[in-house]
Design a protein around this motif. Structure first.
Motif, PDB file in Angstrom:
ATOM      1  N   ALA A   5       0.972  -1.182  -0.110  1.00  0.00           N
ATOM      2  CA  ALA A   5      -0.203   0.121  -0.040  1.00  0.00           C
ATOM      3  C   ALA A   5       0.669   1.209   0.055  1.00  0.00           C
ATOM      4  N   VAL A   6       0.675   2.297  -0.891  1.00  0.00           N
ATOM      5  CA  VAL A   6       1.085   3.530  -0.742  1.00  0.00           C
ATOM      6  C   VAL A   6       0.713   4.414  -0.092  1.00  0.00           C
ATOM      7  N   THR A   7       1.462   5.266   0.840  1.00  0.00           N
ATOM      8  CA  THR A   7       0.817   6.257   1.629  1.00  0.00           C
ATOM      9  C   THR A   7       1.328   7.629   1.107  1.00  0.00           C
ATOM     10  N   TYR A  46      -8.008   3.300  -4.564  1.00  0.00           N
ATOM     11  CA  TYR A  46      -7.508   4.118  -3.652  1.00  0.00           C
ATOM     12  C   TYR A  46      -6.149   4.929  -4.245  1.00  0.00           C
ATOM     13  N   ARG A  47      -5.476   4.022  -5.024  1.00  0.00           N
ATOM     14  CA  ARG A  47      -4.320   4.846  -5.702  1.00  0.00           C
ATOM     15  C   ARG A  47      -4.694   5.745  -6.720  1.00  0.00           C
ATOM     16  N   ALA A  48      -5.430   5.621  -7.496  1.00  0.00           N
ATOM     17  CA  ALA A  48      -5.985   6.469  -8.404  1.00  0.00           C
ATOM     18  C   ALA A  48      -6.742   7.601  -7.722  1.00  0.00           C
ATOM     19  N   ALA A  49      -7.371   7.597  -6.525  1.00  0.00           N
ATOM     20  CA  ALA A  49      -7.976   8.566  -5.809  1.00  0.00           C
ATOM     21  C   ALA A  49      -6.976   9.567  -5.166  1.00  0.00           C
ATOM     22  N   LEU A 115      11.680  -1.807  -8.000  1.00  0.00           N
ATOM     23  CA  LEU A 115      10.614  -1.111  -8.314  1.00  0.00           C
ATOM     24  C   LEU A 115       9.524  -1.925  -8.371  1.00  0.00           C
ATOM     25  N   GLU A 116       8.179  -1.420  -8.016  1.00  0.00           N
ATOM     26  CA  GLU A 116       6.986  -2.294  -8.069  1.00  0.00           C
ATOM     27  C   GLU A 116       6.901  -2.887  -9.674  1.00  0.00           C
ATOM     28  N   VAL A 117       7.224  -2.005 -10.586  1.00  0.00           N
ATOM     29  CA  VAL A 117       6.988  -2.507 -12.155  1.00  0.00           C
ATOM     30  C   VAL A 117       8.053  -3.471 -12.369  1.00  0.00           C
ATOM     31  N   SER A 124      -1.287  -3.332 -12.602  1.00  0.00           N
ATOM     32  CA  SER A 124      -1.992  -2.351 -13.338  1.00  0.00           C
ATOM     33  C   SER A 124      -1.791  -0.846 -13.026  1.00  0.00           C
ATOM     34  N   ASN A 125      -2.118   0.070 -13.745  1.00  0.00           N
ATOM     35  CA  ASN A 125      -1.911   1.651 -13.390  1.00  0.00           C
ATOM     36  C   ASN A 125      -2.911   2.124 -12.493  1.00  0.00           C
ATOM     37  N   PRO A 126      -2.331   2.693 -11.556  1.00  0.00           N
ATOM     38  CA  PRO A 126      -1.033   3.162 -11.302  1.00  0.00           C
ATOM     39  C   PRO A 126      -0.016   2.639 -10.557  1.00  0.00           C
TER      40      PRO A 126
END
Length: 147
Positions: A5-7, A46-49, A115-117, A124-126
């Motif tokens: 999860a990104v913060t 949540y990432r897109a938001a 890196l996650e990618v 998926s993006n992002p």
């Protein structure tokens, strides 16, 4: 491996992927300094938001590397918010393409292999880059790779 999860405190940059097989316009214009990516589809969530105008964003070219080198091909900014109610949600961006890639192989030689990618290429993006990862990547972006 599950995506972390990104913060807001961890975020160094968003990373948006594209595949030259799906986006052939990249093939004819990469390296000319003319192209700007202005929108990329994203998965609602949540990432897109979290994506906000002014956020730093990297463009990652994926695929098998035969058409274009896999790696970072652009650096820019998010220019608006994602409409998550659209049939195909997309984030508005301004990402000028670099004349050449900061290739995945070069990142790995420099010790950037987490890196996650890189760990989950089919994600998926992002995707995203942590503050520490950004601090490691930024010095590799020479004059040809700055926006």
């Amino acid at each position: 491996m599950a995506a972390r999860a990104v913060t807001e405190g961890d975020l160094g940059a968003w990373l948006l992927k594209c595949d030259p097989r799906v986006n052939p316009e990249l093939l004819t214009t990469a390296g000319t300094g003319v192209v700007r990516v202005t929108s990329r589809c994203v998965v609602p969530g949540y990432r897109a938001a979290m994506m906000q105008e002014g956020d730093r964003v990297l463009l990652w070219v994926s695929g098998d590397g035969r058409r274009m080198a896999r790696g970072i091909w652009g650096l820019g900014r998010v220019t608006g918010v994602v409409d998550q109610t659209a049939d195909r949600p997309a984030v508005p961006v301004d990402i000028p393409l670099f004349p050449s890639a900061l290739a995945d192989a070069d990142l790995r030689v420099a010790g950037i292999d987490d890196l996650e990618v890189q760990r989950m290429p089919a994600g998926s993006n992002p995707s995203w880059v942590s503050r520490q990862q950004w601090a490691d990547i930024e010095p590799l972006l020479g004059a040809a790779h700055r926006s």
